[in-house]
Design an enzyme around this catalytic site. Structure first.
Site, PDB file in Angstrom:
ATOM      1  N   GLY A   1       8.296  -8.540 -10.081  1.00  0.00           N
ATOM      2  CA  GLY A   1       7.633  -8.878 -11.346  1.00  0.00           C
ATOM      3  C   GLY A   1       6.493  -7.944 -11.670  1.00  0.00           C
TER       4      GLY A   1
ATOM      5  N   HIS B   1       9.988  -0.245 -14.037  1.00  0.00           N
ATOM      6  CA  HIS B   1      11.021  -1.273 -13.829  1.00  0.00           C
ATOM      7  C   HIS B   1      12.015  -1.260 -14.990  1.00  0.00           C
ATOM      8  CE1 HIS B   1       7.570  -3.240 -11.592  1.00  0.00           C
ATOM      9  NE2 HIS B   1       8.524  -3.270 -10.672  1.00  0.00           N
TER      10      HIS B   1
ATOM     11  N   GLN C   1       7.383  -9.828   3.120  1.00  0.00           N
ATOM     12  CA  GLN C   1       7.161  -8.382   3.212  1.00  0.00           C
ATOM     13  C   GLN C   1       5.677  -8.012   3.078  1.00  0.00           C
ATOM     14  OE1 GLN C   1       9.604  -7.681  -0.482  1.00  0.00           O
ATOM     15  NE2 GLN C   1       8.165  -6.006  -0.800  1.00  0.00           N
TER      16      GLN C   1
ATOM     17  N   GLU D   1      12.375   5.481  -7.162  1.00  0.00           N
ATOM     18  CA  GLU D   1      12.045   6.454  -6.111  1.00  0.00           C
ATOM     19  C   GLU D   1      10.567   6.483  -5.742  1.00  0.00           C
ATOM     20  OE1 GLU D   1      13.712  10.236  -7.285  1.00  0.00           O
ATOM     21  OE2 GLU D   1      15.414   9.912  -5.919  1.00  0.00           O
TER      22      GLU D   1
ATOM     23  N   GLN E   1      11.563   3.004   1.017  1.00  0.00           N
ATOM     24  CA  GLN E   1      12.237   1.700   0.873  1.00  0.00           C
ATOM     25  C   GLN E   1      13.730   1.883   0.574  1.00  0.00           C
ATOM     26  OE1 GLN E   1      10.658  -2.044  -1.118  1.00  0.00           O
ATOM     27  NE2 GLN E   1      11.770  -1.156  -2.833  1.00  0.00           N
TER      28      GLN E   1
HETATM   29  O1  PAF Z   1      10.203  -2.785  -4.493  1.00  0.00           O
HETATM   30  C1  PAF Z   1       9.988  -4.001  -4.664  1.00  0.00           C
HETATM   31  O2  PAF Z   1       9.503  -4.437  -5.705  1.00  0.00           O
HETATM   32  C2  PAF Z   1      10.307  -4.965  -3.531  1.00  0.00           C
HETATM   33  O3  PAF Z   1      10.053  -4.403  -2.307  1.00  0.00           O
HETATM   34  C3  PAF Z   1      11.738  -5.505  -3.613  1.00  0.00           C
HETATM   35  C4  PAF Z   1      12.759  -4.415  -3.420  1.00  0.00           C
HETATM   36  C5  PAF Z   1      11.959  -6.200  -4.932  1.00  0.00           C
HETATM   37  C6  PAF Z   1      11.946  -6.544  -2.506  1.00  0.00           C
HETATM   38  O4  PAF Z   1      11.072  -7.594  -2.625  1.00  0.00           O
END
Ligand code: PAF
Length: 389
Positions: A141, A147, A171, A258, A263
């Protein structure tokens, strides 16, 4: 002149007046709501219609006893009385909403967003039956254009675009970071709808973790260095939540930015290990005009920090100009020293790695895909960025 108008003309005139005044009254809270999403639009709506209701209480019947302006006024009051009825309905909705404990968020988002897996799976089952291609963008969010560019890729290349909005507690290795992570679901849904997203999945923590997820992933170097070393448990939490989301959505394509370069490597390794049939698509970093990589955390920068933060991207870009002529270590030193020279900034790490394995390189010849990955504290705000050399 008013006396010369027919009753119908007077009726129309007063009707137009009510519509104009009503629209202005209702549009004021809409624009206010748009500027401050945390303010409840329904509350404004309720206040406005209550006002109209009070005005319309004095309903005066249209009678021959009234002429000219008197007749227009009586018609006007009748019509506001009608609006009063509408306000009564709004009042009931408002009371019901409070009685049921629904938030405005629930009501406003009901068209696009659902918070439970069952609804999402039912929705997707139909799409899958029709052989539709499912695209998925997982997010936490507080959406920005970065995004939205992922959503655009997703919408363009799939039949159905699902976006998840979930601030995943597993996380975060810093409780304060989790608590202060921006949450703007209402505004996110508005943005997602206009970007062409078909379904927003915004589950609660209980929905995602009815029981604690005790899985521990062993994904090797990609998850152990840089962010993995600085934020113990972070990538395990990412692998937990993304794998859960993949099992729920079963997408054909998933999209990641990226900016979180490492990640993507972790997610690729997780997908390979769990044998999940999804294509991972990486999308380029989106930047502000001054170069700062778009991030949900940027809103936490003070005006002074915001002004300084582009130094990160600027320094990386400069380093790329002379990278091949200098040694890897010289480039690393240049980047760290240049950024640390600003008292507001503190480089946590800067490493030049192989873009696939995330292993540090010593010489440019160690890889054909060198990528510099950086994390900088700008005041209290942790910013990350990277550059492909
Ligand atoms: O990159 C993010 O926003 C988060 O690490 C993800 C991939 C949505 C996992 O919670």
């Amino acid at each position: 002149m008013i006396n010369r108008l027919s009753v119908t003309q007077k009726l129309v005139l007063s009707f137009v007046f009510v519509i104009i005044v009503g629209s202005i009254l209702l549009s004021l809270p809409i624009s206010h709501y748009a500027n401050s999403p945390e303010t409840s639009y329904l509350d404004h709506l309720f206040n406005t219609v209550s006002m109209v209701c009070v005005t319309g209480l004095s309903v005066v019947p249209v009678s021959k006893a009234y002429n000219g302006l008197g007749q227009i006024l009586s018609m006007l009051l009748m019509q506001t009385g009608g609006l009063g009825l509408v306000s009564l309905i709004a009042f009931s909705t408002y009371t019901l909403k409070n009685k049921l404990g629904l938030s405005d968020q629930d009501l406003l988002q009901s068209a696009l967003s659902r918070d439970n897996q069952k609804d999402l799976k039912a929705y997707l089952a139909e799409a899958k039956q029709d052989n539709k291609k499912i695209g998925f963008v997982p997010t936490m969010g507080a959406l920005h254009n970065g995004h939205l560019s992922l959503v655009q890729h997703c919408v363009k290349n799939n039949d159905v675009c699902v976006v998840s909005v979930f601030v995943n507690p597993t996380q975060f290795n810093d409780k304060h970071d989790l608590e202060t992570y921006p949450r703007t679901l209402e505004a996110d849904c508005v943005l997602l709808e206009s970007a062409g997203c078909d379904y927003v999945f915004a589950p609660s923590v209980e929905e995602m973790y009815p029981e604690p997820d005790t899985r521990t992933f062993d994904l090797g170097t990609v998850s152990e260095v840089m962010e993995g070393a600085k934020r113990p448990g972070h990538f395990n939490g990412v692998a937990q939540v993304v794998s859960k989301l993949f099992y729920i959505v079963e997408p054909d394509n998933a999209y990641f930015g990226e900016k979180d370069f490492q990640q993507i490597a972790v997610i690729r390794a997780m997908v390979k290990q769990l044998d999940i049939p999804v294509k991972i698509n990486d999308c380029p970093i989106l930047r502000e005009a001054d170069g700062l990589a778009l991030s949900s955390r940027n809103v936490r920068l003070t005006p002074e920090q915001r002004q300084k933060a582009p130094l990160i991207a600027r320094t990386l870009k400069e380093s790329a100009n002379f990278a091949p002529e200098k040694s890897v270590q010289e480039v690393i030193d240049y980047v760290i020293n240049t950024i640390n020279a600003d008292p507001v900034m503190r480089v946590e790490y800067y490493e030049i790695v192989d873009g696939n394995t995330m292993e540090s390189i010593k010489n440019w010849s160690d890889t054909t895909y060198p990528v510099g990955c950086i994390t900088v504290y700008c005041g209290e705000v942790r910013l990350i960025d990277n550059i492909k050399y």
